[in-house]
Design a protein around this motif. Structure first.
Motif, PDB file in Angstrom:
ATOM      1  N   PRO A  21     -10.179  -7.694   5.812  1.00  0.00           N
ATOM      2  CA  PRO A  21      -9.585  -6.363   5.707  1.00  0.00           C
ATOM      3  C   PRO A  21      -8.274  -6.423   4.937  1.00  0.00           C
ATOM      4  O   PRO A  21      -7.502  -7.379   5.068  1.00  0.00           O
ATOM      5  N   ARG A  22      -8.013  -5.417   4.104  1.00  0.00           N
ATOM      6  CA  ARG A  22      -6.758  -5.374   3.361  1.00  0.00           C
ATOM      7  C   ARG A  22      -5.713  -4.617   4.187  1.00  0.00           C
ATOM      8  O   ARG A  22      -5.971  -3.504   4.633  1.00  0.00           O
ATOM      9  N   PRO A  23      -4.518  -5.191   4.378  1.00  0.00           N
ATOM     10  CA  PRO A  23      -3.476  -4.476   5.124  1.00  0.00           C
ATOM     11  C   PRO A  23      -3.042  -3.202   4.403  1.00  0.00           C
ATOM     12  O   PRO A  23      -3.256  -3.033   3.199  1.00  0.00           O
ATOM     13  N   LEU A  24      -2.405  -2.305   5.148  1.00  0.00           N
ATOM     14  CA  LEU A  24      -1.823  -1.119   4.544  1.00  0.00           C
ATOM     15  C   LEU A  24      -0.541  -1.499   3.812  1.00  0.00           C
ATOM     16  O   LEU A  24       0.215  -2.380   4.245  1.00  0.00           O
ATOM     17  N   ALA A  25      -0.304  -0.837   2.688  1.00  0.00           N
ATOM     18  CA  ALA A  25       0.948  -1.051   1.951  1.00  0.00           C
ATOM     19  C   ALA A  25       2.111  -0.447   2.735  1.00  0.00           C
ATOM     20  O   ALA A  25       1.991   0.637   3.322  1.00  0.00           O
ATOM     21  N   ARG A  26       3.241  -1.152   2.729  1.00  0.00           N
ATOM     22  CA  ARG A  26       4.427  -0.695   3.456  1.00  0.00           C
ATOM     23  C   ARG A  26       5.652  -0.644   2.559  1.00  0.00           C
ATOM     24  O   ARG A  26       6.782  -0.722   3.033  1.00  0.00           O
ATOM     25  N   VAL A  27       5.453  -0.522   1.265  1.00  0.00           N
ATOM     26  CA  VAL A  27       6.584  -0.467   0.345  1.00  0.00           C
ATOM     27  C   VAL A  27       7.242   0.906   0.429  1.00  0.00           C
ATOM     28  O   VAL A  27       6.594   1.900   0.773  1.00  0.00           O
ATOM     29  N   PRO A  28       8.565   0.989   0.145  1.00  0.00           N
ATOM     30  CA  PRO A  28       9.253   2.289   0.228  1.00  0.00           C
ATOM     31  C   PRO A  28       8.739   3.258  -0.831  1.00  0.00           C
ATOM     32  O   PRO A  28       8.590   2.884  -1.999  1.00  0.00           O
ATOM     33  N   ALA A  85     -18.407  12.978  -4.766  1.00  0.00           N
ATOM     34  CA  ALA A  85     -17.108  12.433  -5.134  1.00  0.00           C
ATOM     35  C   ALA A  85     -16.094  13.566  -5.258  1.00  0.00           C
ATOM     36  O   ALA A  85     -16.281  14.505  -6.024  1.00  0.00           O
ATOM     37  N   GLU A  86     -15.013  13.459  -4.490  1.00  0.00           N
ATOM     38  CA  GLU A  86     -13.952  14.463  -4.479  1.00  0.00           C
ATOM     39  C   GLU A  86     -12.721  13.904  -5.187  1.00  0.00           C
ATOM     40  O   GLU A  86     -12.280  12.769  -4.924  1.00  0.00           O
ATOM     41  N   LEU A  87     -12.146  14.664  -6.106  1.00  0.00           N
ATOM     42  CA  LEU A  87     -10.936  14.253  -6.806  1.00  0.00           C
ATOM     43  C   LEU A  87      -9.754  14.314  -5.849  1.00  0.00           C
ATOM     44  O   LEU A  87      -9.471  15.360  -5.272  1.00  0.00           O
ATOM     45  N   VAL A  88      -9.044  13.178  -5.678  1.00  0.00           N
ATOM     46  CA  VAL A  88      -7.898  13.153  -4.763  1.00  0.00           C
ATOM     47  C   VAL A  88      -6.577  12.909  -5.478  1.00  0.00           C
ATOM     48  O   VAL A  88      -5.516  13.249  -4.954  1.00  0.00           O
ATOM     49  N   VAL A  89      -6.608  12.296  -6.654  1.00  0.00           N
ATOM     50  CA  VAL A  89      -5.420  12.161  -7.503  1.00  0.00           C
ATOM     51  C   VAL A  89      -5.842  12.544  -8.912  1.00  0.00           C
ATOM     52  O   VAL A  89      -6.639  11.842  -9.529  1.00  0.00           O
ATOM     53  N   PRO A  90      -5.367  13.649  -9.448  1.00  0.00           N
ATOM     54  CA  PRO A  90      -5.855  14.106 -10.748  1.00  0.00           C
ATOM     55  C   PRO A  90      -5.224  13.368 -11.926  1.00  0.00           C
ATOM     56  O   PRO A  90      -4.140  12.793 -11.816  1.00  0.00           O
ATOM     57  N   ARG A  91      -5.976  13.345 -13.026  1.00  0.00           N
ATOM     58  CA  ARG A  91      -5.510  13.025 -14.377  1.00  0.00           C
ATOM     59  C   ARG A  91      -5.146  11.572 -14.639  1.00  0.00           C
ATOM     60  O   ARG A  91      -5.462  11.056 -15.696  1.00  0.00           O
ATOM     61  N   ARG A  92      -4.458  10.888 -13.758  1.00  0.00           N
ATOM     62  CA  ARG A  92      -3.881   9.591 -14.077  1.00  0.00           C
ATOM     63  C   ARG A  92      -4.938   8.613 -14.581  1.00  0.00           C
ATOM     64  O   ARG A  92      -5.967   8.397 -13.939  1.00  0.00           O
ATOM     65  N   ARG A  93      -4.648   7.986 -15.729  1.00  0.00           N
ATOM     66  CA  ARG A  93      -5.576   7.025 -16.332  1.00  0.00           C
ATOM     67  C   ARG A  93      -5.033   5.600 -16.219  1.00  0.00           C
ATOM     68  O   ARG A  93      -3.890   5.381 -15.860  1.00  0.00           O
ATOM     69  N   GLY A  94      -5.887   4.656 -16.570  1.00  0.00           N
ATOM     70  CA  GLY A  94      -5.469   3.262 -16.635  1.00  0.00           C
ATOM     71  C   GLY A  94      -5.282   2.585 -15.297  1.00  0.00           C
ATOM     72  O   GLY A  94      -4.679   1.511 -15.226  1.00  0.00           O
ATOM     73  N   ILE A  95      -5.811   3.159 -14.221  1.00  0.00           N
ATOM     74  CA  ILE A  95      -5.633   2.562 -12.892  1.00  0.00           C
ATOM     75  C   ILE A  95      -6.548   1.355 -12.743  1.00  0.00           C
ATOM     76  O   ILE A  95      -7.765   1.468 -12.847  1.00  0.00           O
ATOM     77  N   GLY A  96      -5.955   0.198 -12.452  1.00  0.00           N
ATOM     78  CA  GLY A  96      -6.739  -1.009 -12.208  1.00  0.00           C
ATOM     79  C   GLY A  96      -6.754  -1.432 -10.759  1.00  0.00           C
ATOM     80  O   GLY A  96      -7.543  -2.286 -10.360  1.00  0.00           O
ATOM     81  N   GLY A  97      -5.846  -0.866  -9.952  1.00  0.00           N
ATOM     82  CA  GLY A  97      -5.763  -1.233  -8.548  1.00  0.00           C
ATOM     83  C   GLY A  97      -5.266  -0.087  -7.688  1.00  0.00           C
ATOM     84  O   GLY A  97      -4.454   0.735  -8.132  1.00  0.00           O
ATOM     85  N   ILE A  98      -5.768  -0.021  -6.462  1.00  0.00           N
ATOM     86  CA  ILE A  98      -5.386   1.009  -5.495  1.00  0.00           C
ATOM     87  C   ILE A  98      -5.153   0.341  -4.146  1.00  0.00           C
ATOM     88  O   ILE A  98      -5.922  -0.532  -3.730  1.00  0.00           O
ATOM     89  N   ALA A  99      -4.100   0.767  -3.451  1.00  0.00           N
ATOM     90  CA  ALA A  99      -3.872   0.336  -2.070  1.00  0.00           C
ATOM     91  C   ALA A  99      -3.560   1.561  -1.230  1.00  0.00           C
ATOM     92  O   ALA A  99      -2.878   2.485  -1.689  1.00  0.00           O
ATOM     93  N   VAL A 100      -4.041   1.567   0.011  1.00  0.00           N
ATOM     94  CA  VAL A 100      -3.744   2.652   0.940  1.00  0.00           C
ATOM     95  C   VAL A 100      -2.368   2.406   1.550  1.00  0.00           C
ATOM     96  O   VAL A 100      -2.054   1.300   1.992  1.00  0.00           O
ATOM     97  N   HIS A 101      -1.511   3.441   1.562  1.00  0.00           N
ATOM     98  CA  HIS A 101      -0.168   3.301   2.123  1.00  0.00           C
ATOM     99  C   HIS A 101      -0.153   3.754   3.577  1.00  0.00           C
ATOM    100  O   HIS A 101      -0.877   4.673   3.960  1.00  0.00           O
ATOM    101  N   GLU A 102       0.689   3.111   4.388  1.00  0.00           N
ATOM    102  CA  GLU A 102       0.741   3.441   5.814  1.00  0.00           C
ATOM    103  C   GLU A 102       1.197   4.880   6.069  1.00  0.00           C
ATOM    104  O   GLU A 102       0.874   5.463   7.112  1.00  0.00           O
ATOM    105  N   ALA A 103       1.903   5.483   5.117  1.00  0.00           N
ATOM    106  CA  ALA A 103       2.368   6.859   5.276  1.00  0.00           C
ATOM    107  C   ALA A 103       1.340   7.877   4.817  1.00  0.00           C
ATOM    108  O   ALA A 103       1.585   9.076   4.875  1.00  0.00           O
TER     109      ALA A 103
END
Length: 261
Positions: free
Chosen positions: A252-259, A43-61
């Protein structure tokens, strides 16, 4: 009998399993902090420190949209806010619509302080940056996912131990947990709805008409979330990431496209 194998163990409540195109799995440690990418047994840390995450989406960028005290965009060490509703205690689980909009549940109570859950909303942030309310009467919205045709949004109501089906302006009870609570949620290619049962130590599947299809027992203290990928079902718990071949493909979950800038 479905057999789950353990892919990874760690202290803390593991959440938000998110399969990646390369076969790795991204997940959050919501209590200890951080977003991790699991490749094999590393397991590699890709976003440090942030707690309380209940959901993750991959962004198109590239990078990720993550929940927590707000809805944020995270890429390496750059984390900046996208949505912070007035008076919210935080934002919980999320999903992505076919147009790249991010749909996320709002928390208006502090569970760690023992506060009871009252009615709150699910919001939608679209590709133009506009925010609309999808539903406004949910008790602790948790896992969510769209039906195969995209017309129905399923939302787990943790405090009520049930799943709601939101279609347009309607919000109906779809199913109730056979035991425990309704936490993370995923939808399969047949329209079946899978939900993590929290303290119920299992995962339940419901048919598209809301009938209980099966319950998979998982010998862990708390089952937090589920996601389809790599030919099977990923499950997160307090302290573990698990995997099993359940014989059904997921949507499959689409990629997020929010600004994000």
């Amino acid at each position: 009998m479905t057999l789950f194998r353990t892919l990874y163990r760690s202290e803390g409540l593991l959440e938000a399993p998110t399969p990646m195109p390369d076969g790795s799995l991204v997940f959050a440690n919501t209590t200890m902090g951080g977003v991790y990418r699991l490749t094999g047994d590393t397991a590699e840390l890709v976003v440090p420190r942030r707690r309380g995450i209940g959901g993750i989406a991959v962004h198109e960028a590239g990078g990720f949209v993550v929940s927590g005290r707000d809805l944020a965009y995270a890429r390496d060490t750059d984390v900046h806010s996208l949505l912070a509703p007035d008076g919210a205690a935080g934002l919980n689980d999320l999903t992505v619509a076919s147009d790249g909009s991010v749909v996320v549940g709002v928390l208006r109570h502090y569970p760690t302080k023992g506060e009871p859950a009252g009615p709150t909303e699910v919001l939608r942030l679209d590709a133009a940056g506009d925010v609309t309310t999808v539903a406004s009467d949910l008790l602790w919205p948790n896992g969510m996912g769209f039906s195969p045709d995209g017309e129905t949004l399923y939302v787990a109501e943790y405090a009520a131990s049930r799943i709601r089906a939101v279609r347009g302006s309607r919000s109906d009870i779809f199913a109730s947990a056979p035991r425990g609570e309704c936490d993370g949620l995923a939808v399969d290619a047949e329209g079946g709805v899978w939900v993590a049962l929290g303290s119920g130590a299992g995962v339940a599947r419901f048919t598209p008409d809301g009938q209980l299809s099966e319950v998979l027992d998982i010998p862990e203290a708390f089952v937090s979330s589920v996601a389809f990928g790599s030919g099977g079902l990923f499950v997160t718990t307090i302290g573990a990431v698990l995997f099993a071949d359940v014989g059904i493909e997921g949507l499959p979950r689409p990629l997020a496209r929010v600004p994000v800038s």
